[in-house]
Scaffold this motif. Structure first.
Motif, PDB file in Angstrom:
ATOM      1  N   LEU A 140       0.832  -1.203   0.000  1.00 42.77           N
ATOM      2  CA  LEU A 140       0.000   0.000   0.000  1.00 42.77           C
ATOM      3  C   LEU A 140       0.867   1.254   0.000  1.00 42.77           C
ATOM      4  CD1 LEU A 140      -2.928  -1.041   2.358  1.00 42.77           C
ATOM      5  CD2 LEU A 140      -2.985  -0.764  -0.123  1.00 42.77           C
ATOM      6  N   ASN A 141       1.983   1.187   0.702  1.00 46.33           N
ATOM      7  CA  ASN A 141       2.940   2.302   0.674  1.00 46.33           C
ATOM      8  C   ASN A 141       3.431   2.514  -0.760  1.00 46.33           C
ATOM      9  OD1 ASN A 141       4.686   4.304   1.657  1.00 46.33           O
ATOM     10  ND2 ASN A 141       6.337   2.846   2.022  1.00 46.33           N
ATOM     11  N   MET A 142       3.728   1.423  -1.437  1.00 49.85           N
ATOM     12  CA  MET A 142       4.176   1.489  -2.831  1.00 49.85           C
ATOM     13  C   MET A 142       3.104   2.152  -3.699  1.00 49.85           C
ATOM     14  SD  MET A 142       3.722  -0.017  -6.025  1.00 49.85           S
ATOM     15  CE  MET A 142       2.839  -1.549  -5.726  1.00 49.85           C
ATOM     16  N   LYS A 143       1.870   1.712  -3.499  1.00 51.34           N
ATOM     17  CA  LYS A 143       0.766   2.214  -4.320  1.00 51.34           C
ATOM     18  C   LYS A 143       0.518   3.708  -4.082  1.00 51.34           C
ATOM     19  CE  LYS A 143      -3.749   0.510  -5.570  1.00 51.34           C
ATOM     20  NZ  LYS A 143      -3.771   0.003  -6.913  1.00 51.34           N
ATOM     21  N   ALA A 194      11.544 -10.764 -13.568  1.00 50.71           N
ATOM     22  CA  ALA A 194      11.200  -9.622 -14.413  1.00 50.71           C
ATOM     23  C   ALA A 194      10.253 -10.088 -15.499  1.00 50.71           C
ATOM     24  CB  ALA A 194      12.463  -9.037 -15.048  1.00 50.71           C
ATOM     25  N   LYS A 195       9.698  -9.116 -16.208  1.00 50.19           N
ATOM     26  CA  LYS A 195       8.895  -9.479 -17.377  1.00 50.19           C
ATOM     27  C   LYS A 195       9.316  -8.623 -18.559  1.00 50.19           C
ATOM     28  CE  LYS A 195       5.165  -6.231 -16.273  1.00 50.19           C
ATOM     29  NZ  LYS A 195       3.780  -6.094 -15.815  1.00 50.19           N
ATOM     30  N   HIS A 196       9.023  -9.093 -19.747  1.00 49.94           N
ATOM     31  CA  HIS A 196       9.044  -8.237 -20.924  1.00 49.94           C
ATOM     32  C   HIS A 196       7.585  -7.919 -21.161  1.00 49.94           C
ATOM     33  CE1 HIS A 196      13.070 -10.201 -22.257  1.00 49.94           C
ATOM     34  NE2 HIS A 196      13.254  -9.236 -21.382  1.00 49.94           N
ATOM     35  N   ARG A 197       7.256  -6.625 -21.021  1.00 49.80           N
ATOM     36  CA  ARG A 197       5.823  -6.326 -20.996  1.00 49.80           C
ATOM     37  C   ARG A 197       5.149  -6.496 -22.345  1.00 49.80           C
ATOM     38  NH1 ARG A 197       6.420   0.005 -19.317  1.00 49.80           N
ATOM     39  NH2 ARG A 197       7.281   0.696 -21.307  1.00 49.80           N
ATOM     40  N   ILE A 198       3.884  -6.766 -22.258  1.00 58.63           N
ATOM     41  CA  ILE A 198       3.107  -7.176 -23.428  1.00 58.63           C
ATOM     42  C   ILE A 198       3.058  -6.085 -24.501  1.00 58.63           C
ATOM     43  CG2 ILE A 198       0.869  -6.448 -22.450  1.00 58.63           C
ATOM     44  CD1 ILE A 198      -0.281  -9.143 -23.537  1.00 58.63           C
ATOM     45  N   GLU A 199       2.980  -4.804 -24.084  1.00 60.76           N
ATOM     46  CA  GLU A 199       2.797  -3.712 -25.051  1.00 60.76           C
ATOM     47  C   GLU A 199       4.000  -3.540 -25.961  1.00 60.76           C
ATOM     48  OE1 GLU A 199       2.200  -3.840 -21.577  1.00 60.76           O
ATOM     49  OE2 GLU A 199       2.363  -1.698 -21.145  1.00 60.76           O
ATOM     50  N   ASP A 200       5.203  -3.427 -25.347  1.00 55.35           N
ATOM     51  CA  ASP A 200       6.357  -3.061 -26.166  1.00 55.35           C
ATOM     52  C   ASP A 200       7.594  -3.924 -25.907  1.00 55.35           C
ATOM     53  OD1 ASP A 200       6.919  -2.237 -23.642  1.00 55.35           O
ATOM     54  OD2 ASP A 200       7.188  -0.110 -24.109  1.00 55.35           O
ATOM     55  N   GLY A 201       7.449  -4.932 -25.067  1.00 59.00           N
ATOM     56  CA  GLY A 201       8.588  -5.817 -24.805  1.00 59.00           C
ATOM     57  C   GLY A 201       9.641  -5.225 -23.876  1.00 59.00           C
ATOM     58  N   ALA A 202       9.394  -4.016 -23.327  1.00 53.49           N
ATOM     59  CA  ALA A 202      10.376  -3.423 -22.407  1.00 53.49           C
ATOM     60  C   ALA A 202      10.521  -4.311 -21.177  1.00 53.49           C
ATOM     61  CB  ALA A 202       9.944  -2.018 -21.991  1.00 53.49           C
ATOM     62  N   ARG A 203      11.735  -4.309 -20.609  1.00 49.10           N
ATOM     63  CA  ARG A 203      11.975  -5.139 -19.432  1.00 49.10           C
ATOM     64  C   ARG A 203      11.509  -4.391 -18.176  1.00 49.10           C
ATOM     65  NH1 ARG A 203      18.060  -6.173 -17.669  1.00 49.10           N
ATOM     66  NH2 ARG A 203      18.040  -8.317 -18.421  1.00 49.10           N
ATOM     67  N   VAL A 204      10.719  -5.085 -17.360  1.00 51.79           N
ATOM     68  CA  VAL A 204      10.206  -4.496 -16.130  1.00 51.79           C
ATOM     69  C   VAL A 204      10.605  -5.401 -14.964  1.00 51.79           C
ATOM     70  CG1 VAL A 204       8.116  -3.818 -14.873  1.00 51.79           C
ATOM     71  CG2 VAL A 204       8.230  -3.493 -17.359  1.00 51.79           C
ATOM     72  N   LEU A 205      11.343  -4.837 -14.003  1.00 58.71           N
ATOM     73  CA  LEU A 205      11.710  -5.615 -12.818  1.00 58.71           C
ATOM     74  C   LEU A 205      10.568  -5.566 -11.805  1.00 58.71           C
ATOM     75  CD1 LEU A 205      15.473  -4.680 -12.154  1.00 58.71           C
ATOM     76  CD2 LEU A 205      14.508  -6.251 -13.818  1.00 58.71           C
ATOM     77  N   HIS A 206      10.502  -6.589 -10.973  1.00 61.97           N
ATOM     78  CA  HIS A 206       9.365  -6.750 -10.062  1.00 61.97           C
ATOM     79  C   HIS A 206       9.866  -7.011  -8.642  1.00 61.97           C
ATOM     80  CE1 HIS A 206       5.414  -8.400  -8.763  1.00 61.97           C
ATOM     81  NE2 HIS A 206       6.125  -9.330  -8.161  1.00 61.97           N
ATOM     82  N   CYS A 207       9.232  -6.376  -7.660  1.00 62.47           N
ATOM     83  CA  CYS A 207       9.601  -6.616  -6.260  1.00 62.47           C
ATOM     84  C   CYS A 207       8.663  -7.644  -5.642  1.00 62.47           C
ATOM     85  CB  CYS A 207       9.553  -5.318  -5.462  1.00 62.47           C
ATOM     86  SG  CYS A 207       9.854  -5.584  -3.698  1.00 62.47           S
ATOM     87  N   TRP A 208       9.223  -8.710  -5.108  1.00 56.31           N
ATOM     88  CA  TRP A 208       8.416  -9.798  -4.534  1.00 56.31           C
ATOM     89  C   TRP A 208       7.737  -9.372  -3.237  1.00 56.31           C
ATOM     90  CZ3 TRP A 208      10.058 -11.111   0.378  1.00 56.31           C
ATOM     91  CH2 TRP A 208      11.355 -10.713   0.720  1.00 56.31           C
ATOM     92  N   LEU A 209       8.254  -8.295  -2.598  1.00 54.13           N
ATOM     93  CA  LEU A 209       7.720  -7.924  -1.289  1.00 54.13           C
ATOM     94  C   LEU A 209       6.641  -6.840  -1.372  1.00 54.13           C
ATOM     95  CD1 LEU A 209       7.760  -8.281   1.754  1.00 54.13           C
ATOM     96  CD2 LEU A 209       9.774  -6.811   1.873  1.00 54.13           C
ATOM     97  N   CYS A 210       6.911  -5.731  -2.079  1.00 49.54           N
ATOM     98  CA  CYS A 210       5.908  -4.640  -2.129  1.00 49.54           C
ATOM     99  C   CYS A 210       5.236  -4.543  -3.493  1.00 49.54           C
ATOM    100  CB  CYS A 210       6.548  -3.310  -1.760  1.00 49.54           C
ATOM    101  SG  CYS A 210       7.532  -2.589  -3.094  1.00 49.54           S
ATOM    102  N   HIS A 211       5.661  -5.375  -4.443  1.00 50.75           N
ATOM    103  CA  HIS A 211       5.051  -5.452  -5.764  1.00 50.75           C
ATOM    104  C   HIS A 211       5.304  -4.241  -6.656  1.00 50.75           C
ATOM    105  CE1 HIS A 211       2.797  -8.296  -3.207  1.00 50.75           C
ATOM    106  NE2 HIS A 211       3.028  -9.083  -4.238  1.00 50.75           N
ATOM    107  N   ALA A 212       6.317  -3.437  -6.311  1.00 49.09           N
ATOM    108  CA  ALA A 212       6.691  -2.333  -7.206  1.00 49.09           C
ATOM    109  C   ALA A 212       7.212  -2.913  -8.517  1.00 49.09           C
ATOM    110  CB  ALA A 212       7.774  -1.477  -6.555  1.00 49.09           C
ATOM    111  N   GLU A 213       6.987  -2.168  -9.608  1.00 51.54           N
ATOM    112  CA  GLU A 213       7.532  -2.581 -10.901  1.00 51.54           C
ATOM    113  C   GLU A 213       8.175  -1.365 -11.551  1.00 51.54           C
ATOM    114  OE1 GLU A 213       4.454  -4.670 -13.155  1.00 51.54           O
ATOM    115  OE2 GLU A 213       5.050  -6.491 -12.068  1.00 51.54           O
TER     116      GLU A 213
END
Ligand SMILES: [Zn+2]
Ligand SMILES: [Zn+2]
Length: 299
Positions: A166-169, A195-214
């Motif tokens: 929620l702090n992240m959000k 991480a993911k390569h996002r669906i729209e443009d394939g850019a790499r997005v890192l992901h936090c397992w704890l607060c879910h920031a991307e």
């Protein structure tokens, strides 16, 4: 960039079913995951988070590579935290009957008593997974509670996750994370392990397992050592599934599991994928690479 938190339980359940259908051995671990997630989501409405920092202050942290919670005054209601610990232990025990009965008393531990919780949480926000496990060993929590250090650490982090998320959000409403370019989370400082390569443009997005920031991170750089030498960066996958990849760096020998949603042509939960792709961790380690949150013991 869209914020994917909180996730819909319906789509999570659907994804999990599909994974279990392919690999029955995942049923147990996903049962725990689902129960834990349900507890976390149920408490979201009881948590009040306000971010007092101004847009400029947050941007200053980010520009200096300081994750927000390393400095932010961030109060967590100790009573509520303890209640979540209790609910999580109950849920874990339900999902895995083999877990020790002592889980039911974990929330009575010294560390979770009034006045101690605040001190504990102040420390934990600076800890990696490994550091928290070491702290638990130092404090002999295993002996006192009859619960393994790994489970205690899991419970402590799982109970924090709704507050951090929620702090992240809230923070993200003030400042998006586009100026952040690190291998660790802008909010809680944990190392990104998927991480993911996002669906729209394939850019790499890192992901936090704890607060879910991307946050976006360039594809042609190693997030852990900033290596930009293309010859030392490569990726592999298990034949038959090109969308689930392991990106490796020959300089620091770390690997990053990456879900290519552009290839997949759908959005999936990275928390679910992190569990479902355990076989990629095995392959990566067999090939001589280290998980990004693993400390260097030798070499
Ligand atoms: Zn985080
Ligand atoms: Zn590297």
């Amino acid at each position: 960039m869209e914020c994917h938190y909180p996730p819909s339980m319906e789509s999570i359940n659907r994804e999990i079913e599909a994974h279990i259908h392919k690999n029955k051995e995942l049923a147990q671990i996903f049962e725990v995951y689902k129960k834990v997630l349900t507890v976390q989501l149920n408490y979201l409405d009881s948590i009040n988070i306000s971010v007092d920092l101004s847009e400029d202050e947050i941007k200053d942290y980010f520009r200096n590579g300081q994750y927000l919670m390393s400095r932010q005054k961030f109060d967590i209601n100790g009573n509520l935290y303890k209640k979540i610990i209790f609910s999580l232990c109950k849920a874990i025990k339900e999902a895995s009957p083999g877990a020790p009965d002592s889980l039911h008393q974990l929330s009575d531990a010294e560390e979770f008593k009034d006045g101690n919780i605040e001190k504990l949480l102040d420390k934990v926000k600076l800890f990696s997974k490994r550091e928290l496990e070491e702290f638990i060993i130092d404090r002999e929590m295993e002996r006192r509670t009859g619960v393994s250090g790994e489970i205690i650490a899991f419970v402590i982090f799982s109970a924090l996750s709704p507050f951090y998320s929620l702090n992240m959000k809230e923070t993200r409403k003030k400042v998006d994370f586009s100026i952040w370019r690190r291998g660790y989370c802008p909010i809680c400082g944990q190392t990104a392990v998927i991480a993911k390569h996002r669906i729209e443009d394939g850019a790499r997005v890192l992901h936090c397992w704890l607060c879910h920031a991307e946050w976006v991170y360039p594809r042609l750089e190693c997030p852990y050592c900033d290596n930009k030498e293309q010859k030392q960066l490569r990726f592999f996958y298990v034949p038959g599934d090109k969308s689930r990849q392991v990106h490796v760096c020959e300089k620091c020998k770390k690997y990053l599991k990456t879900i290519d949603m552009k290839i997949m042509q759908k959005n999936v939960s990275l928390d679910v994928e992190a569990i479902a792709t355990g076989y990629l961790d095995i392959v990566a380690k067999r090939e001589g690479y280290r998980a990004p949150d693993e400390t260097v013991l030798l070499n």
